[in-house]
Design a protein around this motif. Structure first.
Motif, PDB file in Angstrom:
ATOM      1  N   LEU A  56      47.205  25.039  76.557  1.00 14.80           N
ATOM      2  CA  LEU A  56      46.691  23.678  76.732  1.00 14.80           C
ATOM      3  C   LEU A  56      47.472  22.930  77.803  1.00 14.80           C
ATOM      4  N   GLU A  57      48.784  23.074  77.767  1.00 11.98           N
ATOM      5  CA  GLU A  57      49.658  22.398  78.730  1.00 11.98           C
ATOM      6  C   GLU A  57      49.364  22.843  80.159  1.00 11.98           C
ATOM      7  N   ARG A  58      49.082  24.121  80.331  1.00 11.22           N
ATOM      8  CA  ARG A  58      48.818  24.678  81.666  1.00 11.22           C
ATOM      9  C   ARG A  58      47.325  24.666  82.009  1.00 11.22           C
ATOM     10  N   ASP A  59      46.517  24.113  81.121  1.00 13.78           N
ATOM     11  CA  ASP A  59      45.066  24.036  81.303  1.00 13.78           C
ATOM     12  C   ASP A  59      44.465  25.421  81.556  1.00 13.78           C
ATOM     13  N   GLU A  60      44.896  26.392  80.733  1.00 13.50           N
ATOM     14  CA  GLU A  60      44.441  27.763  80.885  1.00 13.50           C
ATOM     15  C   GLU A  60      43.812  28.309  79.597  1.00 13.50           C
ATOM     16  N   LEU A  61      43.420  27.440  78.706  1.00 19.32           N
ATOM     17  CA  LEU A  61      42.857  27.876  77.429  1.00 19.32           C
ATOM     18  C   LEU A  61      41.591  28.707  77.622  1.00 19.32           C
ATOM     19  N   SER A  62      40.833  28.413  78.672  1.00 14.15           N
ATOM     20  CA  SER A  62      39.579  29.143  78.915  1.00 14.15           C
ATOM     21  C   SER A  62      39.828  30.619  79.229  1.00 14.15           C
ATOM     22  N   ASN A  63      41.052  30.991  79.575  1.00 15.62           N
ATOM     23  CA  ASN A  63      41.367  32.406  79.787  1.00 15.62           C
ATOM     24  C   ASN A  63      41.392  33.183  78.476  1.00 15.62           C
ATOM     25  N   PHE A  64      41.554  32.478  77.369  1.00 14.32           N
ATOM     26  CA  PHE A  64      41.656  33.119  76.065  1.00 14.32           C
ATOM     27  C   PHE A  64      40.420  32.896  75.207  1.00 14.32           C
ATOM     28  N   VAL A  65      39.843  31.705  75.267  1.00 10.34           N
ATOM     29  CA  VAL A  65      38.657  31.372  74.479  1.00 10.34           C
ATOM     30  C   VAL A  65      37.683  30.637  75.389  1.00 10.34           C
ATOM     31  N   ARG A  66      36.527  31.238  75.607  1.00 12.51           N
ATOM     32  CA  ARG A  66      35.517  30.614  76.468  1.00 12.51           C
ATOM     33  C   ARG A  66      34.751  29.555  75.689  1.00 12.51           C
ATOM     34  N   ASP A  67      34.499  28.418  76.328  1.00 18.41           N
ATOM     35  CA  ASP A  67      33.722  27.352  75.694  1.00 18.41           C
ATOM     36  C   ASP A  67      32.336  27.872  75.333  1.00 18.41           C
ATOM     37  N   GLY A  68      31.962  27.682  74.076  1.00 18.58           N
ATOM     38  CA  GLY A  68      30.646  28.088  73.620  1.00 18.58           C
ATOM     39  C   GLY A  68      30.484  29.579  73.421  1.00 18.58           C
ATOM     40  N   GLY A  69      31.550  30.334  73.590  1.00 14.38           N
ATOM     41  CA  GLY A  69      31.465  31.779  73.440  1.00 14.38           C
ATOM     42  C   GLY A  69      31.545  32.211  71.983  1.00 14.38           C
ATOM     43  N   PRO A  70      31.281  33.481  71.737  1.00 15.28           N
ATOM     44  CA  PRO A  70      31.300  33.967  70.356  1.00 15.28           C
ATOM     45  C   PRO A  70      32.684  33.892  69.710  1.00 15.28           C
ATOM     46  N   THR A  71      33.744  34.050  70.498  1.00 16.95           N
ATOM     47  CA  THR A  71      35.096  33.959  69.947  1.00 16.95           C
ATOM     48  C   THR A  71      35.346  32.579  69.369  1.00 16.95           C
ATOM     49  N   GLN A  72      34.913  31.563  70.064  1.00 12.36           N
ATOM     50  CA  GLN A  72      35.105  30.193  69.597  1.00 12.36           C
ATOM     51  C   GLN A  72      34.376  29.975  68.280  1.00 12.36           C
ATOM     52  N   GLU A  73      33.176  30.505  68.153  1.00 14.11           N
ATOM     53  CA  GLU A  73      32.407  30.364  66.915  1.00 14.11           C
ATOM     54  C   GLU A  73      33.069  31.116  65.761  1.00 14.11           C
ATOM     55  N   ILE A  74      33.556  32.311  66.034  1.00 14.41           N
ATOM     56  CA  ILE A  74      34.247  33.089  64.998  1.00 14.41           C
ATOM     57  C   ILE A  74      35.491  32.357  64.528  1.00 14.41           C
ATOM     58  N   LEU A  75      36.241  31.789  65.451  1.00 16.54           N
ATOM     59  CA  LEU A  75      37.439  31.045  65.070  1.00 16.54           C
ATOM     60  C   LEU A  75      37.099  29.853  64.191  1.00 16.54           C
ATOM     61  N   ARG A  76      36.030  29.156  64.514  1.00 13.25           N
ATOM     62  CA  ARG A  76      35.601  28.023  63.686  1.00 13.25           C
ATOM     63  C   ARG A  76      35.250  28.470  62.272  1.00 13.25           C
ATOM     64  N   GLU A  77      34.502  29.558  62.164  1.00 13.64           N
ATOM     65  CA  GLU A  77      34.093  30.056  60.857  1.00 13.64           C
ATOM     66  C   GLU A  77      35.290  30.531  60.032  1.00 13.64           C
ATOM     67  N   GLU A  78      36.213  31.223  60.667  1.00 14.57           N
ATOM     68  CA  GLU A  78      37.356  31.788  59.953  1.00 14.57           C
ATOM     69  C   GLU A  78      38.351  30.724  59.508  1.00 14.57           C
ATOM     70  N   THR A  79      38.485  29.641  60.259  1.00 16.51           N
ATOM     71  CA  THR A  79      39.435  28.604  59.861  1.00 16.51           C
ATOM     72  C   THR A  79      39.037  27.942  58.558  1.00 16.51           C
ATOM     73  N   ALA A  80      37.777  27.970  58.225  1.00 23.43           N
ATOM     74  CA  ALA A  80      37.327  27.373  56.968  1.00 23.43           C
ATOM     75  C   ALA A  80      37.861  28.127  55.763  1.00 23.43           C
ATOM     76  N   GLY A  81      38.069  29.441  55.890  1.00 21.13           N
ATOM     77  CA  GLY A  81      38.509  30.239  54.759  1.00 21.13           C
ATOM     78  C   GLY A  81      39.986  30.568  54.724  1.00 21.13           C
ATOM     79  N   VAL A  82      40.756  30.049  55.663  1.00 23.26           N
ATOM     80  CA  VAL A  82      42.183  30.376  55.745  1.00 23.26           C
ATOM     81  C   VAL A  82      42.955  29.585  54.687  1.00 23.26           C
ATOM     82  N   LYS A  83      43.782  30.302  53.927  1.00 20.21           N
ATOM     83  CA  LYS A  83      44.575  29.657  52.884  1.00 20.21           C
ATOM     84  C   LYS A  83      45.819  28.977  53.452  1.00 20.21           C
TER      85      LYS A  83
END
Length: 87
Positions: A56-83
């Protein structure tokens, strides 16, 4: 293998995370996946937050998670079930 000689624990942790981030970024730019191994579960959360903050500091987050990509959606879904919120 990369040796770190910093004696101050906080500075050593920062340096390890910066080196890890730089290595991970190179792998992503080459189209590779990676696993980052840490010593404990607590380290997992700390390291993940540090890498996220560096991206985030280096403004390089898109290198790891693309906006609107499937990885971003999976991360959203998985965070709901994390203990453990740190993970």
């Amino acid at each position: 293998y990369i040796g770190i000689t910093e004696r101050n624990a906080f500075k050593r942790f920062q340096l390890q995370n910066e080196i890890c981030y730089d290595k991970a970024l190179v792998q992503r730019q080459n189209g590779n996946q990676m696993l980052i191994f840490v010593h404990s579960r607590a380290e997992t959360g700390k390291t993940a937050k540090a890498l996220r903050d560096l991206a985030l500091e280096r403004d390089e987050l898109s290198n790891f998670v693309r906006d609107g990509g499937p990885t971003q959606e999976i991360l959203r879904e998985e965070t709901a079930g994390v203990k453990n919120a740190d993970l």
